[in-house]
Scaffold this motif. Structure first.
Motif, PDB file in Angstrom:
ATOM      1  N   ALA A   1     -13.196  26.788 -42.680  1.00  0.00           N
ATOM      2  CA  ALA A   1     -11.969  27.790 -41.636  1.00  0.00           C
ATOM      3  C   ALA A   1     -12.653  28.060 -40.475  1.00  0.00           C
ATOM      4  CB  ALA A   1     -11.717  29.421 -42.456  1.00  0.00           C
ATOM      5  N   LEU A   2     -11.900  27.860 -39.833  1.00  0.00           N
ATOM      6  CA  LEU A   2     -12.067  29.051 -38.025  1.00  0.00           C
ATOM      7  C   LEU A   2     -12.981  29.609 -37.677  1.00  0.00           C
ATOM      8  CD1 LEU A   2     -12.065  27.413 -35.626  1.00  0.00           C
ATOM      9  CD2 LEU A   2      -9.546  29.131 -35.059  1.00  0.00           C
TER      10      LEU A   2
ATOM     11  N   ILE B   1     -14.242  28.605 -31.864  1.00  0.00           N
ATOM     12  CA  ILE B   1     -14.382  28.553 -30.787  1.00  0.00           C
ATOM     13  C   ILE B   1     -15.039  29.646 -29.933  1.00  0.00           C
ATOM     14  CG2 ILE B   1     -12.072  29.048 -29.633  1.00  0.00           C
ATOM     15  CD1 ILE B   1     -10.188  28.412 -31.796  1.00  0.00           C
ATOM     16  N   THR B   2     -15.126  28.932 -28.828  1.00  0.00           N
ATOM     17  CA  THR B   2     -15.927  30.049 -28.025  1.00  0.00           C
ATOM     18  C   THR B   2     -15.746  31.146 -27.317  1.00  0.00           C
ATOM     19  OG1 THR B   2     -17.456  28.383 -26.898  1.00  0.00           O
ATOM     20  CG2 THR B   2     -18.254  28.805 -28.905  1.00  0.00           C
ATOM     21  N   TYR B   3     -16.288  32.235 -26.999  1.00  0.00           N
ATOM     22  CA  TYR B   3     -16.279  32.997 -25.715  1.00  0.00           C
ATOM     23  C   TYR B   3     -17.005  33.817 -25.058  1.00  0.00           C
ATOM     24  CZ  TYR B   3     -16.213  37.106 -29.339  1.00  0.00           C
ATOM     25  OH  TYR B   3     -16.927  37.047 -30.312  1.00  0.00           O
TER      26      TYR B   3
ATOM     27  N   THR C   1      -9.170  35.295 -27.021  1.00  0.00           N
ATOM     28  CA  THR C   1      -9.723  34.280 -27.412  1.00  0.00           C
ATOM     29  C   THR C   1      -8.472  33.482 -28.637  1.00  0.00           C
ATOM     30  OG1 THR C   1     -12.034  34.306 -26.868  1.00  0.00           O
ATOM     31  CG2 THR C   1     -11.147  32.909 -28.584  1.00  0.00           C
ATOM     32  N   ILE C   2      -8.950  34.805 -29.241  1.00  0.00           N
ATOM     33  CA  ILE C   2      -7.672  35.407 -30.837  1.00  0.00           C
ATOM     34  C   ILE C   2      -6.368  34.733 -30.462  1.00  0.00           C
ATOM     35  CG2 ILE C   2      -6.760  35.924 -33.051  1.00  0.00           C
ATOM     36  CD1 ILE C   2     -10.314  36.671 -32.749  1.00  0.00           C
ATOM     37  N   GLY C   3      -6.036  35.639 -29.467  1.00  0.00           N
ATOM     38  CA  GLY C   3      -4.224  35.067 -28.975  1.00  0.00           C
ATOM     39  C   GLY C   3      -4.222  34.106 -28.412  1.00  0.00           C
ATOM     40  N   LEU C   4      -4.520  33.189 -27.592  1.00  0.00           N
ATOM     41  CA  LEU C   4      -4.715  31.497 -27.125  1.00  0.00           C
ATOM     42  C   LEU C   4      -4.935  31.230 -28.425  1.00  0.00           C
ATOM     43  CD1 LEU C   4      -7.093  31.822 -24.094  1.00  0.00           C
ATOM     44  CD2 LEU C   4      -4.449  31.639 -24.349  1.00  0.00           C
ATOM     45  N   HIS C   5      -5.719  31.705 -29.511  1.00  0.00           N
ATOM     46  CA  HIS C   5      -4.965  30.347 -30.156  1.00  0.00           C
ATOM     47  C   HIS C   5      -3.765  30.033 -31.083  1.00  0.00           C
ATOM     48  CE1 HIS C   5      -6.123  27.814 -33.572  1.00  0.00           C
ATOM     49  NE2 HIS C   5      -6.389  28.721 -34.649  1.00  0.00           N
TER      50      HIS C   5
END
Length: 433
Positions: free
Chosen positions: A206-207, A230-232, A283-287
């Protein structure tokens, strides 16, 4: 009766109550136990008040031959297994969030961002333990398109148990710090327990959303061979990166990605440290394909109301209220942010930090050391943990003594930082300031 049979009863009576004072007609009463109560004793009362069934785990409270009494081995285990069965009826993304600091604020921000596009079910308040998480899962309904579930921990294995019921499809750890050390035993114990979310996500391919600035989190992900990241952070090598513009006193920041130019956001949150929580939500929103303009709108309109990073203006002072909880890392961040705020007449009322075990004296000494260079006009320290630490600051045994001092000498025209563990009850002070 197995869980699938019990779930069929739940589907016919889809309200579970654990409080005998609140028994909606046709609901199911589940008899939980606590340090000072035994729900089994209130089973009869629950039926009288209108419950259709009661679930008990002590035979003496289950009337033989009466089908409305359901006897199980352990009510809490049944509660969690029933919640997992309910969760499995929803094929939607479930974002799991844990961490030492910022998990509740991040959960709120993520939910606000996702709410711009989806019908979101998210943890209310801090219902993040082994009773609160099942209650959260039972709030899932057919209207929900995505869920955000916060998970807390104070002992080894807590997160491992919770993810088995939440079954997140992706997730994040906000950070790891020196908190609940009495329960975890050490900082390594904190990392191991919080890392149980990574364990689950890795095992299920999972991500993971991760703060690349946090070396502990990056190391924990590397140890588990997590590849779907996915990094921020604040570095342009991250998938999403950003920087603080100002804190005067509210955080103003900007963010961007390779695909999007800079977006500037004025928030209603106090504290430069909140940029990490903001970037996580972005980051989560964009994903999940929330548009950048929608993300900005959600973050700009989020107003905290839970004693976390909020500014309150009274008739006499302006208060930076962060009194819900405190541990060494969050306390250090709050003091540093307050030091950086370009405002006049600064005062701090700080409560002791709980559950630090044998390092408690050392960590409270660090707080006092940091205060020496913070440039504050006045400092009040509350709680026995500060008693034996040498300093010139005014000390109080408890919040009641602080209240008496405020009645005798109320400050005026100050910016006042209020922070401490919830048990110190500093949240009672704003109305007196």
């Amino acid at each position: 009766m197995d869980i699938s049979e019990l779930y069929q009863i739940y589907q016919a009576h889809p309200v579970i109550t654990t409080d005998s004072r609140d028994c909606p007609e046709g609901s199911i009463f589940l008899a939980l136990k606590g340090a000072s109560f035994d729900g089994n004793k209130f089973a009869d009362m629950a039926l009288e008040k209108g419950c259709a069934y009661v679930i008990v785990d002590e035979k003496e409270y289950a009337k033989e031959g009466e089908e409305r009494y359901i006897l199980v081995e352990d009510c809490l285990t049944t509660f969690k297994e029933l919640a997992r069965e309910h969760r499995r009826h929803f094929d939607i993304p479930v974002v799991g969030i844990t961490g030492t600091n910022g998990k509740t604020t991040t959960k709120e921000l993520v939910s606000a961002v996702l709410g711009e596009k989806f019908n979101v079910m998210f943890t209310q308040g801090n219902f993040n333990n082994d009773v609160g998480v099942p209650k959260t899962l039972f709030r899932l309904s057919p209207e929900n398109e995505i869920a955000v579930v916060e998970m807390g921990a104070s002992h080894p294995g807590d997160i491992r148990k919770l993810v088995e019921y939440v079954e997140p499809t992706c997730g994040m750890i906000t950070n790891v710090g020196r908190a609940h050390l009495q329960g975890f035993g050490s900082f390594e114990g904190v990392k191991k327990t919080k890392g149980e979310l990574y364990d689950y996500l890795a095992a299920n391919d999972a991500l993971v959303f991760i703060n690349a600035d946090n070396e502990h989190l990056m190391q924990m992900a590397e140890q588990r061979n997590i590849n779907r990241l996915i990094t921020y952070g604040k570095d342009e090598n991250c998938d999403v990166w950003g920087e603080v513009i100002s804190c005067a006193p509210f955080l103003k920041f900007r963010w961007r990605t390779e695909s999007f130019d800079w977006h500037e956001v004025q928030t209603h949150l106090i504290g430069s440290y909140n940029i990490d929580n903001m970037l996580a939500a972005i980051t989560i929103g964009l994903h999940f394909d929330v548009k950048p303009q929608q993300i900005d709108h959600a973050l700009e309109n989020y107003i905290p109301s839970n004693n976390r990073s909020q500014l309150e203006e009274t008739a006499h002072n302006k208060l930076v209220v962060d009194a819900y909880n405190a541990n060494p890392s969050s306390m250090a961040a709050a003091i540093e942010n307050f030091r950086m705020m370009d405002v006049p007449h600064k005062m701090a009322i700080l409560g002791q930090m709980g559950e630090l075990g044998e390092v408690s004296h050392e960590e409270h000494q660090k707080v006092v050391d940091q205060l020496q260079t913070a440039g504050l006009e006045n400092v009040w320290l509350v709680g026995d943990e500060f008693k034996d630490i040498p300093c010139s600051y005014r000390k109080f045994q408890n919040v009641e003594e602080v209240k008496e001092a405020l009645k005798a000498n109320q400050p005026h025209d100050h910016y006042i930082l209020i922070k401490g563990s919830n048990s110190v009850k500093l949240f009672q002070l704003p109305e007196l300031l």
